[in-house]
Design an enzyme around this catalytic site. Structure first.
Site, PDB file in Angstrom:
ATOM      1  N   ARG A 178       0.855  -1.183   0.000  1.00 30.51           N
ATOM      2  CA  ARG A 178       0.000   0.000   0.000  1.00 30.51           C
ATOM      3  C   ARG A 178       0.890   1.231   0.000  1.00 30.51           C
ATOM      4  O   ARG A 178       1.898   1.285   0.734  1.00 30.51           O
ATOM      5  CB  ARG A 178      -0.898   0.039   1.253  1.00 30.51           C
ATOM      6  CG  ARG A 178      -2.112  -0.874   1.167  1.00 30.51           C
ATOM      7  CD  ARG A 178      -3.090  -0.408   0.078  1.00 30.51           C
ATOM      8  NE  ARG A 178      -4.248  -1.254  -0.045  1.00 30.51           N
ATOM      9  CZ  ARG A 178      -4.341  -2.262  -0.924  1.00 30.51           C
ATOM     10  NH1 ARG A 178      -3.341  -2.549  -1.722  1.00 30.51           N
ATOM     11  NH2 ARG A 178      -5.454  -2.956  -1.021  1.00 30.51           N
TER      12      ARG A 178
ATOM     13  N   GLU B  82      -4.874   7.230  -4.962  1.00 31.98           N
ATOM     14  CA  GLU B  82      -4.934   6.561  -6.270  1.00 31.98           C
ATOM     15  C   GLU B  82      -6.154   7.021  -7.048  1.00 31.98           C
ATOM     16  O   GLU B  82      -7.258   7.009  -6.489  1.00 31.98           O
ATOM     17  CB  GLU B  82      -4.964   5.039  -6.091  1.00 31.98           C
ATOM     18  CG  GLU B  82      -3.647   4.522  -5.537  1.00 31.98           C
ATOM     19  CD  GLU B  82      -3.556   2.997  -5.439  1.00 31.98           C
ATOM     20  OE1 GLU B  82      -4.571   2.318  -5.714  1.00 31.98           O
ATOM     21  OE2 GLU B  82      -2.489   2.495  -5.108  1.00 31.98           O
TER      22      GLU B  82
ATOM     23  N   HIS C 290      -1.195   0.133  -9.820  1.00 32.88           N
ATOM     24  CA  HIS C 290      -1.851  -0.839  -8.925  1.00 32.88           C
ATOM     25  C   HIS C 290      -2.300  -2.083  -9.718  1.00 32.88           C
ATOM     26  O   HIS C 290      -3.484  -2.418  -9.777  1.00 32.88           O
ATOM     27  CB  HIS C 290      -3.054  -0.197  -8.215  1.00 32.88           C
ATOM     28  CG  HIS C 290      -3.443  -0.926  -6.941  1.00 32.88           C
ATOM     29  ND1 HIS C 290      -4.029  -0.296  -5.875  1.00 32.88           N
ATOM     30  CD2 HIS C 290      -3.335  -2.228  -6.577  1.00 32.88           C
ATOM     31  CE1 HIS C 290      -4.265  -1.175  -4.915  1.00 32.88           C
ATOM     32  NE2 HIS C 290      -3.858  -2.360  -5.322  1.00 32.88           N
TER      33      HIS C 290
HETATM   34  N1  LIG Z   1      -0.684  -4.419  -5.314  1.00 29.65           N
HETATM   35  C1  LIG Z   1      -1.721  -5.220  -5.277  1.00 29.65           C
HETATM   36  O1  LIG Z   1      -2.508  -5.275  -6.202  1.00 29.65           O
HETATM   37  C2  LIG Z   1      -1.918  -6.102  -4.104  1.00 29.65           C
HETATM   38  C3  LIG Z   1      -2.462  -7.378  -4.259  1.00 29.65           C
HETATM   39  C4  LIG Z   1      -2.643  -8.179  -3.123  1.00 29.65           C
HETATM   40  C5  LIG Z   1      -2.305  -7.688  -1.884  1.00 29.65           C
HETATM   41  N2  LIG Z   1      -1.843  -6.432  -1.769  1.00 29.65           N
HETATM   42  C6  LIG Z   1      -1.457  -5.888  -0.468  1.00 29.65           C
HETATM   43  O2  LIG Z   1      -0.360  -6.636  -0.001  1.00 29.65           O
HETATM   44  C7  LIG Z   1      -0.349  -6.642   1.419  1.00 29.65           C
HETATM   45  C8  LIG Z   1      -0.198  -8.059   1.918  1.00 29.65           C
HETATM   46  O3  LIG Z   1      -1.272  -8.863   1.518  1.00 29.65           O
HETATM   47  P1  LIG Z   1      -1.379 -10.362   2.082  1.00 29.65           P
HETATM   48  O4  LIG Z   1      -2.503 -11.002   1.369  1.00 29.65           O
HETATM   49  O5  LIG Z   1      -0.048 -10.987   2.075  1.00 29.65           O
HETATM   50  O6  LIG Z   1      -1.809 -10.062   3.577  1.00 29.65           O
HETATM   51  P2  LIG Z   1      -1.495 -10.950   4.837  1.00 29.65           P
HETATM   52  O7  LIG Z   1      -2.434 -10.486   5.873  1.00 29.65           O
HETATM   53  O8  LIG Z   1      -1.475 -12.383   4.488  1.00 29.65           O
HETATM   54  O9  LIG Z   1      -0.014 -10.523   5.261  1.00 29.65           O
HETATM   55  C9  LIG Z   1       0.302  -9.315   5.851  1.00 29.65           C
HETATM   56  C10 LIG Z   1       1.429  -9.559   6.822  1.00 29.65           C
HETATM   57  O10 LIG Z   1       1.858  -8.308   7.318  1.00 29.65           O
HETATM   58  C11 LIG Z   1       2.239  -8.515   8.662  1.00 29.65           C
HETATM   59  N3  LIG Z   1       2.295  -7.263   9.385  1.00 29.65           N
HETATM   60  C12 LIG Z   1       1.298  -6.623  10.057  1.00 29.65           C
HETATM   61  N4  LIG Z   1       1.799  -5.527  10.631  1.00 29.65           N
HETATM   62  C13 LIG Z   1       3.119  -5.475  10.316  1.00 29.65           C
HETATM   63  C14 LIG Z   1       4.155  -4.565  10.628  1.00 29.65           C
HETATM   64  N5  LIG Z   1       3.947  -3.496  11.393  1.00 29.65           N
HETATM   65  N6  LIG Z   1       5.369  -4.823  10.134  1.00 29.65           N
HETATM   66  C15 LIG Z   1       5.605  -5.901   9.364  1.00 29.65           C
HETATM   67  N7  LIG Z   1       4.651  -6.803   9.052  1.00 29.65           N
HETATM   68  C16 LIG Z   1       3.436  -6.581   9.514  1.00 29.65           C
HETATM   69  C17 LIG Z   1       1.198  -9.467   9.184  1.00 29.65           C
HETATM   70  O11 LIG Z   1       1.653 -10.124  10.324  1.00 29.65           O
HETATM   71  C18 LIG Z   1       1.012 -10.396   8.021  1.00 29.65           C
HETATM   72  O12 LIG Z   1       1.840 -11.525   8.145  1.00 29.65           O
HETATM   73  C19 LIG Z   1      -1.639  -5.949   1.822  1.00 29.65           C
HETATM   74  O13 LIG Z   1      -1.365  -4.598   2.071  1.00 29.65           O
HETATM   75  C20 LIG Z   1      -2.514  -6.052   0.609  1.00 29.65           C
HETATM   76  O14 LIG Z   1      -3.481  -5.051   0.573  1.00 29.65           O
HETATM   77  C21 LIG Z   1      -1.622  -5.640  -2.840  1.00 29.65           C
HETATM   78  O1  LIG Z   2      -5.618  -5.517  -1.696  1.00 32.75           O
HETATM   79  C1  LIG Z   2      -5.727  -6.063  -2.772  1.00 32.75           C
HETATM   80  O2  LIG Z   2      -6.376  -7.108  -2.949  1.00 32.75           O
HETATM   81  C2  LIG Z   2      -5.014  -5.504  -3.933  1.00 32.75           C
HETATM   82  O3  LIG Z   2      -4.445  -4.291  -3.639  1.00 32.75           O
HETATM   83  C3  LIG Z   2      -5.810  -5.486  -5.172  1.00 32.75           C
HETATM   84  O4  LIG Z   2      -6.602  -4.341  -5.279  1.00 32.75           O
HETATM   85  P1  LIG Z   2      -7.546  -4.203  -6.539  1.00 32.75           P
HETATM   86  O5  LIG Z   2      -8.643  -5.191  -6.357  1.00 32.75           O
HETATM   87  O6  LIG Z   2      -8.058  -2.808  -6.524  1.00 32.75           O
HETATM   88  O7  LIG Z   2      -6.721  -4.505  -7.738  1.00 32.75           O
END
Ligand SMILES: NC(=O)c1ccc[n+]([C@@H]2O[C@H](COP(=O)([O-])OP(=O)(O)OC[C@H]3O[C@@H](n4cnc5c(N)ncnc54)[C@H](O)[C@@H]3O)[C@@H](O)[C@H]2O)c1
Ligand SMILES: O=C(O)[C@H](O)COP(=O)(O)O
Length: 582
Positions: free
Chosen positions: A272, A301, A321
């Site tokens: 994020r 965004e 994104h």
């Molecule tokens: N760019 C995209 O399109 C996209 C896609 C999927 C997920 N994401 C983002 O990626 C991130 C991770 O997703 P996920 O499915 O792995 O989530 P998840 O909940 O499986 O993993 C997140 C991890 O972060 C850890 N965490 C919490 N606080 C923390 C801190 N202060 N320092 C370090 N680690 C910490 C948690 O313990 C957990 O293990 C989220 O922010 C999600 O929104 C982005």
């Molecule tokens: O948190 C998520 O699942 C990702 O950031 C994906 O976001 P989006 O659905 O807007 O692509």
């Protein structure tokens, strides 16, 4: 159900039935099916951002699906007032105003993705709206995008491509760095972080991770060393960010953090935008602490391009994104979220609930028979409370599991059963705890380890109050006490106060306290017969011969006021209570 004492007729709360849905449903499962067949009205699902076809098809079978993209906040406010569910991705801000505008109609918000930082969870909980997400289907896509950016960044692929498109051949300018034997610091070792780790190990990198909540065991199994935040900053050649945006992670990559990094570090963010302080990263790039960065996510965004401190720099590459944007991931999240939203509309608890007790499908299955029992006991207990009210709720679980029993779901259902009788608010699993807290109710739970093979041998609910409308319901400690269990899938009331009863929690029941003497049972039966009320079952329990007894009589119809007066006039009857539509 309501109770009437010998001396005072008590207009009780509304009737209750078991089993009850976990979340107030739009319709029952049967009605949903009949709605699907063109019968009753269907719920409306508002889809505010593009959703994969497979999920849309699932929704269309049971709901009217209104796809309205790129709405202004005002358009969204107007639409949610007409919608039972709302599905979004990350672009729609589901603010407190959205829940206010829904005027109680919105029952579920589905996030077709994992991050729920665009949903005001506190407001959703207050309004009793369930929030569900699709936590697994885009994990691999996000990890692959992270790896794509890692490789692109290390070999200047984006810049070299742009240069060639500008007609240049700049081989010396775009010499990269190798990944093998470099240290990758994964910040946030959850689902995406774990997948990135596996792939990075395949690239020959030394993988470490910082995550205060990660398990050592999981890390070890993946050949990843868990380190502190400071150590990660000091040793990382590459940083890949994978934590959620929370108040604790907001701008955690700031001047102080960059100051601890090795000169020439590279950073990739597919988590994020808000976890990085953009101005601090710009300063770190200017100072050469950070050699380059790859950003998929932005605090705002789409970002304001004009004057942005990072976009447009030659050593920063950006994608809009795109982490979850693969065909496969979008189909996956669409079905994952559709399933969760449909479950919620049918009153079931989704295993991807974000603001309700998170109970795995396995636990949910085994606790299902006890869900109606918990809610029923809550309702029974509160119905016995006199107008003096109560302040304490004690729940006791007797289970062979002892402290290993996951009680969150049962506790929430007991509270729901209690609160639904005393508030006009929509009480559900989502807001039960919060509403109880707001009313100043103290809740305590005890689990007693017992023998047996059932998940739960018995469950009791005691309410701390001075007085009950049916005094036999008060136990030796002065609390209203009810206890129950499940037999052949049916919830039973097994104890009221100090008296054992055997009472299926179905239909209407007359509870009667009397002196233990001959003729009473027959005379009460006569009084019911006079009103043409059929008896379906009957149990009697006494403390000891010629002393007090309680009679529980299953009745097919509700007694009128006159019938109750006739029963109370039977010699030896002390008090009478009616549980309507139990
Ligand atoms: N760019 C995209 O399109 C996209 C896609 C999927 C997920 N994401 C983002 O990626 C991130 C991770 O997703 P996920 O499915 O792995 O989530 P998840 O909940 O499986 O993993 C997140 C991890 O972060 C850890 N965490 C919490 N606080 C923390 C801190 N202060 N320092 C370090 N680690 C910490 C948690 O313990 C957990 O293990 C989220 O922010 C999600 O929104 C982005
Ligand atoms: O948190 C998520 O699942 C990702 O950031 C994906 O976001 P989006 O659905 O807007 O692509």
């Amino acid at each position: 159900m309501h109770l009437q004492s010998k001396t005072q007729l008590c207009a009780g709360p509304k009737a209750f039935r078991a089993p009850a849905p976990l979340i107030r449903p739009f319709r029952t499962a049967r009605n949903m099916a009949s709605a699907a067949a063109g019968g009753a009205a269907k719920p409306t699902v508002l889809v505010a951002e593009k959703l994969g076809g497979a999920g849309l098809e699932m929704l269309e079978k049971v709901a009217n699906v209104d796809c309205a993209y790129s709405m202004t906040p005002e358009e969204l406010y107007a639409k949610v007032a007409q919608s039972d569910a709302l599905i979004v991705r990350s672009a729609t801000k589901v603010t407190r105003q959205v829940f206010e505008a829904a005027k109680g109609r919105l029952k579920v918000v589905g996030r077709a993705g994992v991050g729920v930082d665009n949903v005001d969870l506190a407001a959703a909980t207050e309004y009793g709206c369930l929030v569900v997400n699709a936590p697994t289907a885009n994990t691999v896509a996000a990890a692959e995008h992270g790896i794509a950016l890692l490789c692109t960044l290390s070999r200047n692929v984006s810049q070299a491509d742009a240069s060639m498109k500008a007609g240049k051949w700049e081989r010396n300018k775009y010499v990269g760095v190798s990944l093998v034997d470099k240290t990758l610091a994964i910040m946030g070792f959850g689902k995406v972080g774990g997948e990135v780790a596996r792939r990075a190990r395949g690239l020959g990198m030394i993988v470490t991770a910082y995550d205060p909540y990660a398990s050592e065991e999981k890390a070890r199994a993946q050949g990843v060393r868990l380190v502190s935040f400071d150590e990660a900053l000091q040793i990382g050649d590459f940083f890949s960010l994978h934590m959620p945006l929370t108040p604790g992670t907001k701008k955690m990559f700031n001047d102080a953090a960059f100051a601890k990094m090795k000169k020439g570090a590279r950073i990739i963010n597919v988590a994020r935008g808000g976890v990085i302080d953009d101005d601090a990263l710009a300063r770190a790039l200017d100072a050469g602490i950070v050699a380059s960065a790859a950003l998929d996510v932005f605090e705002e965004e789409p970002p304001a391009f004009e004057g942005h401190p990072l976009i447009g720099r030659p050593n920063v590459i950006c994608t809009p994104h795109l982490g979850a944007s693969t065909t496969e991931a979008q189909e996956g999240v669409s079905t994952e979220v559709a399933e969760a939203v449909i479950d919620a509309l049918q009153g079931k608890l989704s295993s991807t609930a974000v603001n309700a007790p998170l109970v795995s499908a396995e636990v949910l299955r085994e606790l299902a028979p006890y869900v109606a029992l918990s809610e029923g006991l809550g309702k029974a207990a509160v119905t016995l409370v006199s107008d003096q009210g109560f302040s304490d709720i004690s729940i006791c679980y007797s289970s062979p599991r002892g402290d290993d029993l996951d009680t969150r779901l049962l506790r929430a259902m007991v509270i729901k059963g209690i609160l639904e009788q005393i508030t006009t608010s929509n009480v559900n699993l989502v807001n039960a705890d919060l509403l109880a807290k707001n009313r100043g109710l103290r809740i305590s739970e005890v689990t007693i380890r017992t023998d047996g093979s059932d998940v739960l041998s018995s469950l009791s609910v005691a309410l701390g109050t001075g007085k009950a409308v049916f005094s036999a319901a008060v136990d030796k400690t002065g609390r209203i006490y009810v206890e129950g269990g499940v037999k052949n899938g049916t919830p039973y009331l097994t104890k009221v106060g100090g008296f054992d009863v055997e009472l299926a929690m179905q239909g209407s029941v007359l509870l009667c306290r009397q002196r233990d003497q001959p003729g009473i049972v027959g005379n009460v039966g006569m009084a019911l017969a006079k009103s043409n009320i059929n008896i379906s079952f009957m149990t009697v329990c006494r403390t000891s011969r010629n002393e007090e007894a309680i009679m529980a009589i299953g009745i097919d119809d509700e007694p009128t006021g006159q019938t109750l007066i006739d029963i109370k006039d039977v010699k030896g009857v002390v008090e009478v209570a009616v549980f309507k539509d139990y």
